[in-house]
Scaffold this motif. Structure first.
Motif, short mmCIF file in Angstrom:
data_model
loop_
_atom_site.label_atom_id
_atom_site.label_comp_id
_atom_site.label_asym_id
_atom_site.label_seq_id
_atom_site.Cartn_x
_atom_site.Cartn_y
_atom_site.Cartn_z
N MET A 81 20.57 64.85 99.12
CA MET A 81 22.09 64.92 98.39
C MET A 81 22.07 64.14 97.16
O MET A 81 22.77 64.50 96.35
N ASN A 82 21.59 62.88 97.11
CA ASN A 82 21.59 61.98 95.93
C ASN A 82 21.28 62.64 94.71
O ASN A 82 21.68 62.80 93.67
N GLY A 83 19.94 63.30 94.89
CA GLY A 83 19.44 64.17 93.88
C GLY A 83 20.21 65.10 93.37
O GLY A 83 20.19 65.66 92.27
N THR A 378 16.21 54.70 84.28
CA THR A 378 17.38 53.78 84.45
C THR A 378 16.99 52.34 84.43
O THR A 378 16.06 51.90 85.28
N GLY A 379 17.58 51.55 83.45
CA GLY A 379 17.15 50.00 83.51
C GLY A 379 16.77 49.53 82.21
O GLY A 379 17.03 50.34 81.27
N THR A 380 16.11 48.52 81.90
CA THR A 380 15.94 48.03 80.64
C THR A 380 14.96 48.80 79.67
O THR A 380 15.17 48.78 78.37
N TRP A 402 24.34 59.68 85.91
CA TRP A 402 24.18 59.62 87.25
C TRP A 402 23.41 58.14 87.68
O TRP A 402 23.86 57.20 88.50
N GLY A 403 22.47 57.80 86.90
CA GLY A 403 21.83 56.54 86.96
C GLY A 403 21.18 56.06 88.32
O GLY A 403 21.29 54.88 88.58
N SER A 404 20.68 57.02 89.02
CA SER A 404 20.11 56.60 90.14
C SER A 404 18.73 56.30 90.22
O SER A 404 17.78 57.08 89.82
N ILE A 405 18.53 54.76 90.27
CA ILE A 405 16.98 54.58 90.19
C ILE A 405 16.06 55.09 91.24
O ILE A 405 16.31 55.59 92.16
N GLY A 406 14.95 55.41 90.59
CA GLY A 406 13.87 56.16 91.37
C GLY A 406 13.76 57.44 91.02
O GLY A 406 12.80 58.17 91.42
N THR A 428 8.84 53.57 83.74
CA THR A 428 9.84 53.22 84.68
C THR A 428 9.61 51.45 84.87
O THR A 428 8.61 50.93 84.71
N GLY A 429 10.74 50.87 85.27
CA GLY A 429 10.86 49.55 85.56
C GLY A 429 10.21 49.61 87.18
O GLY A 429 10.23 50.53 87.93
N GLU A 430 9.72 48.47 87.59
CA GLU A 430 9.00 48.33 88.88
C GLU A 430 9.86 48.76 89.85
O GLU A 430 9.57 49.12 91.18
N GLY A 431 11.28 47.95 89.78
CA GLY A 431 12.12 47.89 90.71
C GLY A 431 12.45 49.22 91.14
O GLY A 431 12.58 49.66 92.43
N SER A 432 12.80 50.15 90.03
CA SER A 432 13.07 51.46 90.53
C SER A 432 11.73 52.38 90.98
O SER A 432 12.09 53.35 91.84
N HIS A 433 10.78 52.09 90.58
CA HIS A 433 9.51 52.73 90.87
C HIS A 433 9.16 52.46 92.42
O HIS A 433 8.73 53.39 93.17
N ASN A 456 6.67 45.72 84.63
CA ASN A 456 6.90 44.67 85.77
C ASN A 456 7.65 43.41 85.24
O ASN A 456 6.68 42.44 84.44
N ASN A 457 8.72 43.32 85.47
CA ASN A 457 9.54 42.11 84.83
C ASN A 457 9.99 41.11 85.87
O ASN A 457 10.88 40.75 85.96
N ASP A 458 9.25 41.29 86.99
CA ASP A 458 9.75 40.53 88.32
C ASP A 458 11.17 40.54 88.65
O ASP A 458 11.75 39.72 89.00
N GLY A 459 11.46 41.86 88.94
CA GLY A 459 12.96 42.02 89.32
C GLY A 459 13.74 43.14 88.68
O GLY A 459 13.14 43.86 88.01
N TYR A 460 15.06 43.23 89.09
CA TYR A 460 15.88 44.23 88.24
C TYR A 460 16.57 43.40 87.08
O TYR A 460 17.72 42.88 87.38
N LEU A 461 15.82 43.43 86.14
CA LEU A 461 16.32 42.73 85.12
C LEU A 461 17.67 43.27 84.32
O LEU A 461 18.39 42.48 84.01
N ILE A 462 17.89 44.57 84.29
CA ILE A 462 19.10 44.84 83.98
C ILE A 462 20.24 44.37 84.64
O ILE A 462 21.44 44.06 84.51
N GLU A 463 20.06 44.41 86.24
CA GLU A 463 20.96 43.71 86.77
C GLU A 463 21.17 42.14 86.57
O GLU A 463 22.50 41.78 86.52
N ARG A 464 19.96 41.53 86.27
CA ARG A 464 20.17 40.22 86.02
C ARG A 464 21.27 39.86 84.83
O ARG A 464 21.89 38.76 84.60
C1 LIG Z 1 19.83 54.27 93.64
C2 LIG Z 1 20.37 53.17 92.99
N1 LIG Z 1 20.60 52.01 93.59
C3 LIG Z 1 20.80 50.92 92.93
C4 LIG Z 1 21.26 50.88 91.46
C5 LIG Z 1 21.52 49.90 91.05
N2 LIG Z 1 20.72 49.22 89.74
C6 LIG Z 1 20.75 49.94 88.69
S1 LIG Z 1 19.42 49.30 87.63
C7 LIG Z 1 18.71 48.58 88.89
C8 LIG Z 1 17.48 47.61 88.80
C9 LIG Z 1 16.37 48.48 88.01
O1 LIG Z 1 15.28 47.67 88.17
P1 LIG Z 1 13.87 47.86 87.41
O2 LIG Z 1 13.47 49.12 87.57
O3 LIG Z 1 12.79 46.91 87.72
O4 LIG Z 1 14.45 47.79 85.76
P2 LIG Z 1 14.48 46.74 84.59
O5 LIG Z 1 15.89 46.72 84.42
O6 LIG Z 1 14.03 45.24 85.62
O7 LIG Z 1 13.55 46.97 83.65
C10 LIG Z 1 19.23 48.80 90.18
C11 LIG Z 1 19.12 48.07 91.27
C12 LIG Z 1 20.97 52.19 91.04
N3 LIG Z 1 21.37 52.51 89.93
N4 LIG Z 1 20.65 53.20 91.65
#
Ligand SMILES: Cc1ncc(C[n+]2csc(CCOP(=O)(O)OP(=O)(O)O)c2C)c(N)n1
Ligand SMILES: [Mg+2]
Length: 546
Positions: A81-83, A378-380, A402-406, A428-433, A456-464
């Protein structure tokens, strides 16, 4: 004997050009799974999970126009459903085929697996309602008419539809006959009035520009808009979600428009024009530089999917396709004088330096070739790549609304299935991956050779950058050995590496150019090495969350 319910639906989907069906098999869906895999003209693409399958269908539809997805009852469809919701938000027609328990089971309210154990069978059908533009439960009697109704809805709205098949009905012969429905056309008087108003507004404007939007591409009207741009010689700028709808090598392209956050000269020109002509673009938060893009309603036009707004006047029952056909024939050329915003420039950094944003994004830009398909998560990373200049015929894909990471990893796979002859680059960012990484194995399984970069920037950078305390541990991740994943996922013979310096990155990109296998590169940067727009978003948090 007449064809079965499922064979009928599949043959109509094939008529639309759908050759691949993404999904995960399951007992209630066996009749659909069998029909697809026994078909000589269709291919079953078994995904790792239903969410990934839906994202892959999204990616396929971005390239191919339409897509199909098949899941089993409850457990499968709910994961997708998310997709599907993303495809709804981003205007992608996906046919979601769902296998359901048999009609007799439903009537007897039997307690079968994949139900809540309450004898109710329409719960998930009802859950789908807000994320599809039409839905149905197929029977032999309604199959012909409902298939046509759902096809017409999916194509008219460019959004997903939901088709459920009770197992017993799926293999019954269809009863009755229906013809394809004609697509609703424009009301001729409204169309004339809208075109007159648009041409009149262009004629009276001393300066004008175009903002082409993603609906143009969803409707397959890119050529029409390109013709109009060429014919009118009006300059155009592009917003984030709409990047690469028109070739960025066209002389009329002036750069990315992102409100006050980026490219000040583009903003000043666009907002200073007497007329801004939007064609299917949407002023959403990330499309408008956190709502800092400001164009007066009174001096703007928006040619929408089924209507046209000229200043404060709205023309209903007018199809974008009809407006564009007429405009490109009637526009007369004008001259304009405005410079073009540069892309990302040259990489800055010595070979032994750690990889910075100033090196990484320009280097990625440099590697792009004609016709590349770029998926940016989605991300930096997408916020950096959106400002790269793309070569001719190259397209950029992001899930801006929609911006759903993954999303990006399976979506890039879906695109590669749709266009096996084109080079697919996934960034892709590593968190999304981490959400959908299993799908990497599918590329190899289907003989596809993408180039994948995992930042790989050690976390969810855009969220930081967006949250109150950047160091909050909710933005931390388990550290994986990403470069070892392709091997574990069956991608034998791939070129894989982990790079930490500019020189290593440069070497690997050079090797990737000629690699005869898939390529997977983990790019290590410092924790806060972010693209420019990401930093600007940090500074504009107040408008974004106001
Ligand atoms: C399904 C889903 N869960 C949570 C979020 C919130 N969210 C937006 S960006 C992000 C982090 C992305 O991190 P990364 O992929 O490592 O990219 P970076 O910004 O670090 O380059 C999260 C958790 C989202 N957008 N979608
Ligand atoms: Mg990250």
């Amino acid at each position: 004997m007449s064809e079965t319910v499922i064979d009928h639906v599949l043959s109509r989907l094939r008529d639309l050009g759908i050759k691949d069906v993404f999904g995960v098999a399951g007992d209630f869906a066996f009749p659909i799974d069998d029909a697809v895999s026994n078909s000589r003209e269709m291919r079953w693409i078994g995904s790792c999970n239903e969410l990934n399958a839906a994202y892959s269908a999204d990616g396929y539809a971005r390239i191919h126009g339409v897509a199909a997805l098949c899941t089993t009852y409850g457990v499968g469809e709910l994961s997708a459903m998310n997709g599907i919701a993303g495809a709804y938000a981003e205007h992608l027609p996906i046919f979601h085929l769902v296998g359901m328990p048999a009609s007799r089971t439903q009537e007897a309210r039997r307690l079968v697996h994949h139900t809540l154990g309450n004898g109710e069978f329409d719960l998930f059908y009802n859950m789908a309602e807000p994320i599809v533009c039409a839905r149905t439960i197929m029977t032999p009697e309604n199959c012909e008419a409902e298939t046509e109704r759902l096809i017409a809805a999916a194509l008219y709205h460019r959004r997903p539809v939901y088709m459920a098949f009770p197992t017993d009905y799926a293999t019954c012969p269809v009863i009755g006959k229906s013809e394809p429905l004609a697509e609703p056309g424009s009301n001729p008087a409204s169309l004339d009035a809208a075109i007159h108003a648009v041409l009149n507004a262009i004629g009276h404007a001393r300066t004008a520009c175009i903002i082409p939007g993603l609906l143009v591409s969803r409707l397959g009207l890119n050529e029409e808009v390109a013709k109009f741009v060429e014919q009118s010689n009006l300059p155009f700028a592009t917003m984030f979600a709409d990047k690469s709808i028109l070739d960025e090598t066209l002389p009329q392209y002036i750069g990315m428009y992102d409100g006050k956050l980026m490219n000040e000269a583009v903003r000043a020109f666009v907002e200073g024009c007497d007329l801004v002509l939007g064609i299917g673009a949407a002023w959403t938060d990330f499309n408008s530089g956190s709502f800092t893009a400001q164009v007066d309603r009174s001096k703007s036009i928006n040619i929408q999917h089924h209507g046209v707004r000229v200043g404060h006047t709205f023309f209903d029952h007018v199809e974008m396709r009809d407006v564009l056909a007429s405009l490109s024939a009637k526009a007369s050329p004008r001259s304009f004088q405005v410079g073009r915003a540069r892309g990302l420039g040259e990489p800055v950094g010595a070979p032994s330096d750690r990889i910075t944003a100033e090196y990484l994004y320009p280097r990625w830009q440099q590697m792009l070739k004609e016709g590349d398909i770029v998926f940016a998560e989605t991300g930096t990373s997408s916020m950096g790549m959106a400002f790269a200049d793309l070569p001719r015929g190259s397209t950029f894909h992001n899930q801006t609304l929609w911006g759903s990471i993954g999303w990006a990893t399976p979506a890039a796979f879906g695109a590669a299935i749709a266009a096996p002859g084109r080079r697919v680059i996934l960034i892709t960012g590593e968190g999304s991956h981490q959400l959908t990484v299993q799908e990497v194995g599918q590329f190899h399984r289907f003989g596809l050779k993408p180039i994948i970069f995992v930042l790989n920037n050690d976390g969810y950078l855009i969220e930081r950058l967006l949250c109150g305390n950047p160091e909050s541990y909710y933005n931390d991740l388990a550290q994986w050995n990403y470069d070892k994943l392709p091997a574990a996922l069956g991608c034998d013979g791939w070129l894989t590496a982990r790079v930490t310096t500019c020189g290593e990155l440069n070497d690997l990109i050079t090797q990737a150019e000629t690699a005869e296998s898939g390529v997977y590169i983990e790019v290590i940067t410092d924790r806060y090495a972010a693209s420019q727009l990401s930093h600007k978003l940090h500074d504009s948090r107040e408008t974004l969350y106001a």
